[in-house]
Design an enzyme around this catalytic site. Structure first.
Site, PDB file in Angstrom:
ATOM      1  N   LYS A  70       0.757  -1.231  -0.204  1.00  0.00           N
ATOM      2  CA  LYS A  70       0.014  -0.059   0.056  1.00  0.00           C
ATOM      3  C   LYS A  70       0.795   1.351  -0.197  1.00  0.00           C
ATOM      4  O   LYS A  70       0.321   2.442  -0.336  1.00  0.00           O
ATOM      5  CB  LYS A  70      -1.115   0.017   1.159  1.00  0.00           C
ATOM      6  CG  LYS A  70      -0.470   0.216   2.290  1.00  0.00           C
ATOM      7  CD  LYS A  70      -1.636   0.281   3.596  1.00  0.00           C
ATOM      8  CE  LYS A  70      -1.148   1.013   4.843  1.00  0.00           C
ATOM      9  NZ  LYS A  70      -2.098   0.847   5.925  1.00  0.00           N
ATOM     10  N   ASP A  71       1.970   1.052   0.412  1.00  0.00           N
ATOM     11  CA  ASP A  71       2.958   2.242   0.418  1.00  0.00           C
ATOM     12  C   ASP A  71       3.503   2.663  -0.991  1.00  0.00           C
ATOM     13  O   ASP A  71       4.326   3.511  -1.264  1.00  0.00           O
ATOM     14  CB  ASP A  71       3.961   2.257   1.434  1.00  0.00           C
ATOM     15  CG  ASP A  71       3.478   2.201   2.891  1.00  0.00           C
ATOM     16  OD1 ASP A  71       2.387   2.752   2.932  1.00  0.00           O
ATOM     17  OD2 ASP A  71       4.095   1.402   3.635  1.00  0.00           O
ATOM     18  N   ARG A  81      -8.005   8.388   4.781  1.00  0.00           N
ATOM     19  CA  ARG A  81      -8.960   7.444   4.418  1.00  0.00           C
ATOM     20  C   ARG A  81      -9.590   6.979   5.649  1.00  0.00           C
ATOM     21  O   ARG A  81     -10.845   7.159   5.700  1.00  0.00           O
ATOM     22  CB  ARG A  81      -8.166   6.201   3.755  1.00  0.00           C
ATOM     23  CG  ARG A  81      -9.202   4.952   3.597  1.00  0.00           C
ATOM     24  CD  ARG A  81      -8.613   3.749   3.145  1.00  0.00           C
ATOM     25  NE  ARG A  81      -7.536   3.134   4.237  1.00  0.00           N
ATOM     26  CZ  ARG A  81      -7.653   2.456   5.107  1.00  0.00           C
ATOM     27  NH1 ARG A  81      -8.908   1.939   5.186  1.00  0.00           N
ATOM     28  NH2 ARG A  81      -6.848   2.348   6.007  1.00  0.00           N
ATOM     29  N   ARG A  82      -8.863   6.729   6.754  1.00  0.00           N
ATOM     30  CA  ARG A  82      -9.582   6.393   8.192  1.00  0.00           C
ATOM     31  C   ARG A  82     -10.386   7.389   8.713  1.00  0.00           C
ATOM     32  O   ARG A  82     -11.500   7.106   9.074  1.00  0.00           O
ATOM     33  CB  ARG A  82      -8.315   5.749   8.932  1.00  0.00           C
ATOM     34  CG  ARG A  82      -7.890   4.544   8.465  1.00  0.00           C
ATOM     35  CD  ARG A  82      -6.815   3.971   9.504  1.00  0.00           C
ATOM     36  NE  ARG A  82      -6.036   2.885   9.167  1.00  0.00           N
ATOM     37  CZ  ARG A  82      -4.813   2.480   8.991  1.00  0.00           C
ATOM     38  NH1 ARG A  82      -3.999   3.476   9.305  1.00  0.00           N
ATOM     39  NH2 ARG A  82      -4.209   1.471   8.367  1.00  0.00           N
ATOM     40  N   ARG A 107       0.542  10.000  14.293  1.00  0.00           N
ATOM     41  CA  ARG A 107       1.753   9.574  13.193  1.00  0.00           C
ATOM     42  C   ARG A 107       2.697   8.615  13.937  1.00  0.00           C
ATOM     43  O   ARG A 107       2.509   8.266  15.246  1.00  0.00           O
ATOM     44  CB  ARG A 107       2.328  10.721  12.874  1.00  0.00           C
ATOM     45  CG  ARG A 107       1.415  11.839  12.673  1.00  0.00           C
ATOM     46  CD  ARG A 107       1.765  12.618  11.523  1.00  0.00           C
ATOM     47  NE  ARG A 107       0.633  13.246  10.949  1.00  0.00           N
ATOM     48  CZ  ARG A 107       0.292  12.422   9.885  1.00  0.00           C
ATOM     49  NH1 ARG A 107       0.976  11.710   9.260  1.00  0.00           N
ATOM     50  NH2 ARG A 107      -0.796  12.880   9.316  1.00  0.00           N
ATOM     51  N   ARG A 159       2.669   4.648  17.872  1.00  0.00           N
ATOM     52  CA  ARG A 159       1.378   4.700  18.149  1.00  0.00           C
ATOM     53  C   ARG A 159       0.754   4.069  19.315  1.00  0.00           C
ATOM     54  O   ARG A 159      -0.073   4.501  20.143  1.00  0.00           O
ATOM     55  CB  ARG A 159       0.630   4.316  16.829  1.00  0.00           C
ATOM     56  CG  ARG A 159       1.131   5.124  15.333  1.00  0.00           C
ATOM     57  CD  ARG A 159       0.099   4.676  14.445  1.00  0.00           C
ATOM     58  NE  ARG A 159       1.099   4.737  13.039  1.00  0.00           N
ATOM     59  CZ  ARG A 159       0.446   4.407  11.869  1.00  0.00           C
ATOM     60  NH1 ARG A 159      -0.605   3.818  11.965  1.00  0.00           N
ATOM     61  NH2 ARG A 159       1.138   4.454  10.930  1.00  0.00           N
ATOM     62  N   CYS A 195      -1.366   6.748  -2.177  1.00  0.00           N
ATOM     63  CA  CYS A 195      -1.990   6.151  -0.724  1.00  0.00           C
ATOM     64  C   CYS A 195      -2.242   7.116   0.205  1.00  0.00           C
ATOM     65  O   CYS A 195      -2.576   7.062   1.424  1.00  0.00           O
ATOM     66  CB  CYS A 195      -0.601   5.218  -0.252  1.00  0.00           C
ATOM     67  SG  CYS A 195       0.890   6.240   0.071  1.00  0.00           S
TER      68      CYS A 195
HETATM   69  N1  LIG Z   1       1.461   3.404   6.111  1.00  0.00           N
HETATM   70  C1  LIG Z   1       2.162   2.785   7.162  1.00  0.00           C
HETATM   71  C2  LIG Z   1       2.049   1.380   6.760  1.00  0.00           C
HETATM   72  N2  LIG Z   1       2.131   0.814   5.530  1.00  0.00           N
HETATM   73  C3  LIG Z   1       1.908  -0.300   5.914  1.00  0.00           C
HETATM   74  C4  LIG Z   1       1.127  -0.733   7.010  1.00  0.00           C
HETATM   75  C5  LIG Z   1       0.742  -2.187   7.781  1.00  0.00           C
HETATM   76  C6  LIG Z   1       0.817  -3.306   6.899  1.00  0.00           C
HETATM   77  C7  LIG Z   1       0.174  -3.314   5.627  1.00  0.00           C
HETATM   78  O1  LIG Z   1      -0.917  -2.562   5.314  1.00  0.00           O
HETATM   79  O2  LIG Z   1       0.586  -4.200   5.001  1.00  0.00           O
HETATM   80  C8  LIG Z   1       1.355   0.818   7.888  1.00  0.00           C
HETATM   81  C9  LIG Z   1       0.795   0.744   9.116  1.00  0.00           C
HETATM   82  C10 LIG Z   1      -0.493   1.046   9.404  1.00  0.00           C
HETATM   83  O3  LIG Z   1      -1.194   1.609   8.332  1.00  0.00           O
HETATM   84  O4  LIG Z   1      -1.288   0.776  10.385  1.00  0.00           O
END
Ligand SMILES: NCc1[nH]cc(CCC(=O)O)c1CC(=O)O
Length: 309
Positions: A83-84, A132-133, A150, A156, A243
């Site tokens: 997702k990153d 998004r959240r 963050r 967190r 993202c």
């Molecule tokens: N943006 C940060 C990030 N990138 C991937 C994950 C979690 C693992 C994943 O989604 O595969 C996270 C942390 C989160 O969103 O809590």
């Protein structure tokens, strides 16, 4: 003996998922030696200004230095949280393998008496870092106070222990991969908060002409995960978003049928555009692109632009 260098960021999560990848690769290629190399990225160094970077169109702040190391042959495989990873790779690089996905959902972790989203008291303070959240949470429970949160997973969780938050929302995958599944209080179902495109999946990136390494990486490729995340990412790409957009996408495959759901939300929670499509998994890319077109026709662009400014 063949040696493959696997590069990743130095966070607890990046290391845990890379160690998992290397263990899986070693099962498939017992005669190959794997070495892990950590690389610091702009995202790691400038945590505070992620949104500013995203607004400038700088999408790759978690991956640029790692991709440079691939191109310079300092590493052979890069392991990313899918997702990153921007939806397009630079010239000379490609995503060669998508391992089996873990849980794609978001989860809630709360203080005593704050362990279920539906039961949080009016005005409860919920921490999250993603637009998004924020958008989907406000749409579901406009009465909650959504507060910025963050940092990496450890930061967190430490913040939740302080006085600023009653509960926080994170990706299940991060907690599962770092052996903190026991900290999860509730899995938030996708009909309340649609996950990010690619959440819970990994991507193994290689040089596009490095056939030997591509073969090594592909041994842990998972076709169903690939179909699902391809649909989700084509949807995101079709919206012209990255993202950092208020966009959710979630594909499932059941009985040979792929179902893709997409949401685009207003950051203030006032409005969420939702759409679903179904088709053969082999058409995953088209399904994603078509769903994006459908949502753009229904006004998604304005919501994405509004969240950017
Ligand atoms: N943006 C940060 C990030 N990138 C991937 C994950 C979690 C693992 C994943 O989604 O595969 C996270 C942390 C989160 O969103 O809590």
């Amino acid at each position: 003996m063949r040696m493959v260098t696997v590069g990743t960021r130095g966070s607890t999560l990046a290391l845990a998922q890379t160690q998992w990848v290397v263990a899986r690769l070693k099962e498939e290629w017992p005669d190959t030696d794997f070495r892990i190399q950590t690389i610091s990225t702009k995202g790691d160094r400038n945590r505070g200004s992620l949104e500013a970077m995203a607004q400038k169109g700088d999408k790759g702040f978690w991956v640029k230095e790692i991709e440079d190391a691939l191109l310079a042959k300092r590493i052979d495989i890069a392991v990313h949280s899918l997702k990153d990873l921007p939806t397009e790779q630079p010239e000379g690089l490609e995503v060669s393998s998508i391992p089996r996905r873990v849980d794609a959902r978001d989860v809630l972790i709360g203080k005593e008496g704050m362990k279920r989203l539906a039961d949080l008291p009016q005005g409860a303070r919920v921490g999250t870092s993603s637009v998004r959240r924020k958008a989907f949470l406000r749409a579901y429970r406009p009465d909650l106070q959504v507060i910025d949160l963050r940092g990496n997973i450890d930061t967190r969780l430490a913040a939740l222990a302080g006085n600023e938050y009653d509960a926080i929302i994170l990706a299940a995958a991060g907690l599962i991969r770092t052996e903190m599944r026991h900290r999860i209080d509730e899995f938030v179902e996708p009909d309340i908060m649609l996950p990010a495109p690619g959440q819970g999946a990994l991507a193994l990136e290689t040089r596009a002409d490095d056939d030997l390494t591509i073969e090594v990486a592909y041994a842990i490729h998972d076709h169903t995960t690939d179909d699902r995340i391809t649909a989700e990412r084509e949807f995101l790409a079709g919206l012209g978003a990255g993202c950092m957009a208020p966009v959710g996408a979630h594909a499932t495959v059941k009985g040979g049928l792929l179902t893709l759901e997409g949401w685009v939300g207003a950051l203030d929670g006032g409005h969420v555009i939702r759409a679903t499509t179904q088709g053969d998994p082999s058409e995953c890319a088209d399904l994603g692109a078509e769903l994006a077109t459908d949502m753009l026709d229904r006004g998604a662009q304005a919501l994405i632009d509004a969240a950017r400014s």
